[in-house]
Design a protein around this motif. Sequence first.
Motif, short mmCIF file in Angstrom:
data_model
loop_
_atom_site.label_atom_id
_atom_site.label_comp_id
_atom_site.label_asym_id
_atom_site.label_seq_id
_atom_site.Cartn_x
_atom_site.Cartn_y
_atom_site.Cartn_z
N GLY A 87 0.80 -1.22 0.00
CA GLY A 87 0.00 0.00 0.00
C GLY A 87 0.83 1.27 0.00
N ILE A 88 2.14 1.13 0.02
CA ILE A 88 3.04 2.29 0.05
C ILE A 88 3.34 2.73 -1.38
N SER A 89 3.26 4.03 -1.62
CA SER A 89 3.67 4.59 -2.91
C SER A 89 4.42 5.89 -2.65
N GLY A 90 5.22 6.30 -3.61
CA GLY A 90 5.98 7.53 -3.46
C GLY A 90 7.28 7.49 -4.22
N THR A 91 8.21 8.34 -3.81
CA THR A 91 9.50 8.42 -4.49
C THR A 91 10.63 8.60 -3.47
N ILE A 92 11.82 8.17 -3.89
CA ILE A 92 13.03 8.39 -3.12
C ILE A 92 13.92 9.28 -3.96
N LEU A 93 14.28 10.44 -3.42
CA LEU A 93 15.16 11.37 -4.12
C LEU A 93 16.53 11.30 -3.48
N MET A 94 17.52 10.97 -4.28
CA MET A 94 18.91 10.96 -3.83
C MET A 94 19.55 12.22 -4.39
N TYR A 95 19.89 13.15 -3.51
CA TYR A 95 20.40 14.47 -3.89
C TYR A 95 21.87 14.56 -3.53
N ARG A 96 22.67 14.93 -4.51
CA ARG A 96 24.12 15.08 -4.29
C ARG A 96 24.43 16.58 -4.24
N PRO A 97 24.75 17.15 -3.07
CA PRO A 97 24.99 18.59 -2.96
C PRO A 97 26.14 19.09 -3.84
N SER A 98 27.13 18.26 -4.09
CA SER A 98 28.30 18.72 -4.84
C SER A 98 28.12 18.68 -6.35
N ASN A 99 27.14 17.91 -6.85
CA ASN A 99 26.97 17.79 -8.29
C ASN A 99 25.55 17.37 -8.61
N LYS A 100 24.76 18.29 -9.17
CA LYS A 100 23.36 17.98 -9.43
C LYS A 100 23.17 16.96 -10.55
N LYS A 101 24.21 16.73 -11.33
CA LYS A 101 24.12 15.74 -12.41
C LYS A 101 24.05 14.32 -11.87
N LEU A 102 24.45 14.12 -10.62
CA LEU A 102 24.41 12.80 -10.01
C LEU A 102 23.08 12.52 -9.29
N ASP A 103 22.21 13.52 -9.17
CA ASP A 103 20.92 13.33 -8.50
C ASP A 103 20.07 12.32 -9.28
N PHE A 104 19.30 11.54 -8.55
CA PHE A 104 18.37 10.63 -9.21
C PHE A 104 17.17 10.36 -8.31
N GLU A 105 16.11 9.87 -8.93
CA GLU A 105 14.86 9.62 -8.22
C GLU A 105 14.41 8.19 -8.51
N ILE A 106 13.93 7.51 -7.48
CA ILE A 106 13.49 6.12 -7.61
C ILE A 106 12.03 6.05 -7.16
N PRO A 107 11.16 5.48 -7.99
CA PRO A 107 9.78 5.28 -7.53
C PRO A 107 9.73 4.13 -6.53
N ILE A 108 8.83 4.22 -5.58
CA ILE A 108 8.70 3.18 -4.55
C ILE A 108 7.64 2.18 -5.00
N ARG A 109 8.09 0.94 -5.20
CA ARG A 109 7.19 -0.19 -5.49
C ARG A 109 7.69 -1.35 -4.64
N ASP A 132 9.64 10.55 0.09
CA ASP A 132 8.30 11.14 0.13
C ASP A 132 7.32 10.01 -0.21
N TRP A 133 6.56 9.56 0.78
CA TRP A 133 5.69 8.41 0.55
C TRP A 133 4.32 8.60 1.16
N THR A 134 3.35 7.86 0.66
CA THR A 134 1.99 7.90 1.17
C THR A 134 1.52 6.49 1.50
N TYR A 135 0.68 6.42 2.49
CA TYR A 135 0.06 5.16 2.89
C TYR A 135 -1.32 5.49 3.41
N GLU A 136 -2.33 4.88 2.81
CA GLU A 136 -3.74 5.11 3.17
C GLU A 136 -4.06 6.61 3.19
N ASN A 137 -3.72 7.31 2.11
CA ASN A 137 -3.99 8.74 1.90
C ASN A 137 -3.36 9.65 2.95
N THR A 138 -2.33 9.19 3.62
CA THR A 138 -1.59 10.02 4.56
C THR A 138 -0.17 10.17 4.02
#
Length: 148
Positions: A87-109, A132-138
């Motif tokens: 029942g969990i959905s959302g995204t995981i953002l991996m942010y690299r402060p030193s280089n924005k080209k290395l940033d990536f986002e993973i969907p949660i499944r 950033d995730w949601t479970y039962e509309n929260t």
Amino acid sequence: MKINWGTAIVLVFAGFISFILFFVIKMNTNEKYEHDLVTEEYYKKELAFQKEIDAEQNSKNLKKDISVRKTPEGLSIQFPDDINAEGISGTILMYRPSNKKLDFEIPIRLSNTELKIPNDQLIEGRWNMTIDWTYENTSYLFKHSLSY
């Protein structure tokens, strides 16, 4: 040749202005001095800040929060055991402060409460993780800094 006070003042001002303009132009044109914003859409993100605060509070109110640990295979993210992982959905953002080209986002499944990020996606250094995730509309928000 004798220089009077008026001419000396004009020459000093012209030299100072030239000095400042040289550095302004150098800083704006040289790629060595890149100056990116921390986030691309800073003002949009600022307007949604109260929702972030509420989501973080929801996350803190859980019986057990998300845990993150390094493993030989990569990064292991463990969601709370007392909720249905499917029942969990959302995204995981991996942010690299030193280089924005290395940033990536993973969907949660999820099929179980654990999610792994492989080593080949993570380069050594500092990372800021935002889940950033949601479970039962929260909405829930988990932030974590790590050195990999």
